[in-house]
Design an enzyme around this catalytic site. Sequence first.
Site, mmCIF file in Angstrom:
data_model
loop_
_atom_site.group_PDB
_atom_site.id
_atom_site.type_symbol
_atom_site.label_atom_id
_atom_site.label_comp_id
_atom_site.label_asym_id
_atom_site.label_seq_id
_atom_site.Cartn_x
_atom_site.Cartn_y
_atom_site.Cartn_z
ATOM 1 N N LYS A 252 6.383 -0.322 -9.720
ATOM 2 C CA LYS A 252 5.972 0.766 -8.722
ATOM 3 C C LYS A 252 6.801 1.355 -8.018
ATOM 4 O O LYS A 252 7.913 0.934 -7.530
ATOM 5 C CB LYS A 252 5.069 -0.250 -7.481
ATOM 6 C CG LYS A 252 4.974 0.731 -6.451
ATOM 7 C CD LYS A 252 4.002 -0.007 -5.297
ATOM 8 C CE LYS A 252 3.663 1.046 -4.216
ATOM 9 N NZ LYS A 252 2.910 0.027 -2.828
ATOM 10 N N ASP A 257 5.708 6.263 0.893
ATOM 11 C CA ASP A 257 4.329 5.774 1.208
ATOM 12 C C ASP A 257 3.961 6.087 2.436
ATOM 13 O O ASP A 257 4.048 5.196 3.379
ATOM 14 C CB ASP A 257 3.912 4.341 0.871
ATOM 15 C CG ASP A 257 2.765 3.986 0.898
ATOM 16 O OD1 ASP A 257 1.833 4.865 1.044
ATOM 17 O OD2 ASP A 257 2.321 2.784 0.921
ATOM 18 N N LYS A 264 -0.690 5.952 7.481
ATOM 19 C CA LYS A 264 0.008 4.748 8.324
ATOM 20 C C LYS A 264 0.184 4.940 9.546
ATOM 21 O O LYS A 264 0.477 6.262 10.145
ATOM 22 C CB LYS A 264 1.316 4.101 7.672
ATOM 23 C CG LYS A 264 1.114 3.667 6.157
ATOM 24 C CD LYS A 264 2.392 3.171 5.663
ATOM 25 C CE LYS A 264 2.118 2.336 4.279
ATOM 26 N NZ LYS A 264 1.407 1.204 4.096
ATOM 27 N N ASP A 275 9.262 1.822 -0.908
ATOM 28 C CA ASP A 275 8.246 1.630 -1.793
ATOM 29 C C ASP A 275 8.500 1.815 -3.115
ATOM 30 O O ASP A 275 7.554 1.595 -4.163
ATOM 31 C CB ASP A 275 6.959 2.217 -1.201
ATOM 32 C CG ASP A 275 5.797 1.432 -1.293
ATOM 33 O OD1 ASP A 275 5.930 0.455 -1.537
ATOM 34 O OD2 ASP A 275 4.674 2.223 -1.287
ATOM 35 N N ASP A 334 -4.287 4.138 0.975
ATOM 36 C CA ASP A 334 -2.896 3.558 1.397
ATOM 37 C C ASP A 334 -2.658 2.488 0.372
ATOM 38 O O ASP A 334 -1.694 1.823 0.313
ATOM 39 C CB ASP A 334 -2.676 2.884 2.886
ATOM 40 C CG ASP A 334 -1.443 2.638 3.221
ATOM 41 O OD1 ASP A 334 -0.558 2.780 2.451
ATOM 42 O OD2 ASP A 334 -1.436 1.970 4.212
ATOM 43 N N GLU A 336 -2.410 2.538 -2.649
ATOM 44 C CA GLU A 336 -2.002 3.555 -3.733
ATOM 45 C C GLU A 336 -1.233 2.617 -4.974
ATOM 46 O O GLU A 336 -1.382 3.155 -5.965
ATOM 47 C CB GLU A 336 -1.014 4.568 -3.354
ATOM 48 C CG GLU A 336 0.386 4.391 -2.776
ATOM 49 C CD GLU A 336 0.556 3.371 -2.014
ATOM 50 O OE1 GLU A 336 -0.060 3.104 -1.401
ATOM 51 O OE2 GLU A 336 1.763 2.958 -2.137
ATOM 52 N N ARG A 338 -1.432 -0.152 -6.418
ATOM 53 C CA ARG A 338 -2.319 -0.690 -7.450
ATOM 54 C C ARG A 338 -2.912 0.387 -8.252
ATOM 55 O O ARG A 338 -3.253 0.125 -9.598
ATOM 56 C CB ARG A 338 -3.319 -1.684 -6.895
ATOM 57 C CG ARG A 338 -4.257 -0.965 -6.003
ATOM 58 C CD ARG A 338 -5.047 -1.900 -5.068
ATOM 59 N NE ARG A 338 -4.019 -2.500 -3.681
ATOM 60 C CZ ARG A 338 -4.659 -3.273 -2.785
ATOM 61 N NH1 ARG A 338 -5.789 -3.831 -3.068
ATOM 62 N NH2 ARG A 338 -3.930 -3.642 -2.027
HETATM 63 N N1 BES Z 1 3.452 -0.003 0.150
HETATM 64 C C1 BES Z 1 2.713 -0.691 0.977
HETATM 65 C C2 BES Z 1 2.816 -2.279 1.297
HETATM 66 C C3 BES Z 1 4.076 -2.396 1.956
HETATM 67 C C4 BES Z 1 4.214 -2.839 3.243
HETATM 68 C C5 BES Z 1 5.249 -2.510 1.461
HETATM 69 C C6 BES Z 1 5.036 -3.361 3.967
HETATM 70 C C7 BES Z 1 6.428 -2.769 2.200
HETATM 71 C C8 BES Z 1 6.312 -3.259 3.531
HETATM 72 C C9 BES Z 1 1.210 -0.766 0.269
HETATM 73 O O1 BES Z 1 1.126 0.657 -0.413
HETATM 74 C C10 BES Z 1 0.334 -0.657 1.306
HETATM 75 O O2 BES Z 1 0.127 0.390 1.908
HETATM 76 N N2 BES Z 1 -0.715 -1.763 1.217
HETATM 77 C C11 BES Z 1 -1.731 -1.932 2.197
HETATM 78 C C12 BES Z 1 -3.001 -2.190 1.289
HETATM 79 C C13 BES Z 1 -4.403 -2.190 2.188
HETATM 80 C C14 BES Z 1 -4.399 -0.511 2.488
HETATM 81 C C15 BES Z 1 -5.307 -2.649 1.326
HETATM 82 C C16 BES Z 1 -1.267 -2.823 3.085
HETATM 83 O O3 BES Z 1 -0.836 -3.742 2.623
HETATM 84 O O4 BES Z 1 -1.741 -2.754 4.132
HETATM 85 ZN ZN ZN Z 2 2.806 1.592 -1.125
HETATM 86 MN MN MN Z 3 0.221 2.081 0.733
#
Ligand code: BES
Ligand code: ZN
Ligand code: MN
Length: 488
Positions: A252, A257, A264, A275, A334, A336, A338
Amino acid sequence: MEILFKQKRTSTTEFLIVGVYENDVLSETARKIDAYFKGNLMKALVSASFKGKLGQSYLFTSLEENEYPKVLCLGLGKQDDKTEEHMKEIGAHAYKLTALHKATSVSFACDTLKAELIGFGAKITSYKFNKYKTDVKDDFSVSEFYLLTKDFRTAQAEYEKYFALNKGIHTARDMVNEPSNVMTPIKAAERASELSKYGLSVEVYDEKALASKGFNLMLAVAKGGINPPRFVVIQWKGVPEDKSTHAVLVGKGVCFDSGGISLKPANGMEDMKEDLAGAATVLGTMQTLAMRKAKVNIVGIMALVENIPSDKSQHPGDIVTSLSGKTVEVINTDAEGRLVLGDALWYAQERFKAPIVIDLATLTGAIIIALGSEYAGLFANDDELAKSLEQAATITDEKVWRLPLCKAFDDMVVSQIADIRNSTNVRDAGSCTAAAFLKNFIKDGVKWAHIDIAGVTMAKKDNIFCPKGSSGFGVQLLNKYIEQNLEK
Ligand code: BES
Ligand code: ZN
Ligand code: MN
């Protein structure tokens, strides 16, 4: 810092590091020095309450004219601990001790320790990322780190592969530490292209190529930002007579992000430059394989985009037809990673038909809640693959903990009006439902592992092997897995 192997100390090094095991069991060289000084070394250690604990140190100097001007005693911990991890840690402490004393050159008497691993530990610990500091007054660095060992030729030869591994880790760390105004998808793809000098073949697809191929999930994420996406395919053919690919690594690579329209919160958002760590790890691993000329055919894929809110961004509720043909309802922009991986995984399998696919991604915040910053989350549809990765993780100390895939999680990512949805609207099992989403893009018969590195990719504070910032997690793990399981 250069890691050099010698049989005997060159008289020019300012410091000589000698090891002392727990409970003041002197190493061979420490014993010699103690004898030379008629037992005074031991006396000094005892009076300083030096116990030989791993990382403990004591500077022994004698005012009399002698052969050993500055002797640094370094605690080696348990004498029977011969693990790679322990050797690396000794190397890390030796480097830190050297830096503490501002010695530009040092010799470490390795005696029975594994010199090449000590060199590797010292080397990865010496990593710095201070290119944006304009005040370089205090920019001290160690230039020569000599490792003294009887078998210095063997150690030197063995070190070659660790030299390659260090370079790969360095590449991964640099890429993650760079801010997103520098490390854009285009820039990250350029970094990959530069590594073709090591014998890697590197192809870069731009947004037009992606559109014509049908990478709609990846493009849906990318369309909000000003920096266009790049899809990078890196091939290492260490066994050219074999036309097959033994495994594909998919990373990824979200260069920033922000969350997109599902924005966020501001607090901590700066961390989201990390990210792209999955892609960075893949690149670092590919570099390592090439530099050490690994006898294996591996493909590395970096799916590079940024996730930015604008009038061009995808919206929550959008439905996108993926490269695989499956339709995806975007509940949360968010989620994204996946989406990007869905297309990347599909492409990897369609084109390379490899039996094994491993993806790495900073995929979920939930994995940090589950496992903190010590373990990465491992998901696998094959027990043998999971076991092999767990073994490699134990040796390299890039730890993984296996979490489940199951039908109940699959059901949670089914959409009302499309085939699947990218978020569940509940926080339950967030890392597992993310993995369940990815599984939709894995073909029958392919052995697949997904490693969620969101918690481990960044050191929150200076730690033993690296300063605060990117840890380069995964390069050692993947390299070891490949070495132990796939190499001829
Ligand atoms: N890049 C983030 C996950 C992340 C969080 C990486 C903290 C490093 C540190 C990912 O894209 C994300 O935002 N995931 C969301 C998913 C949710 C919206 C289903 C999350 O984990 O909140
Ligand atoms: Zn992300
Ligand atoms: Mn995200």
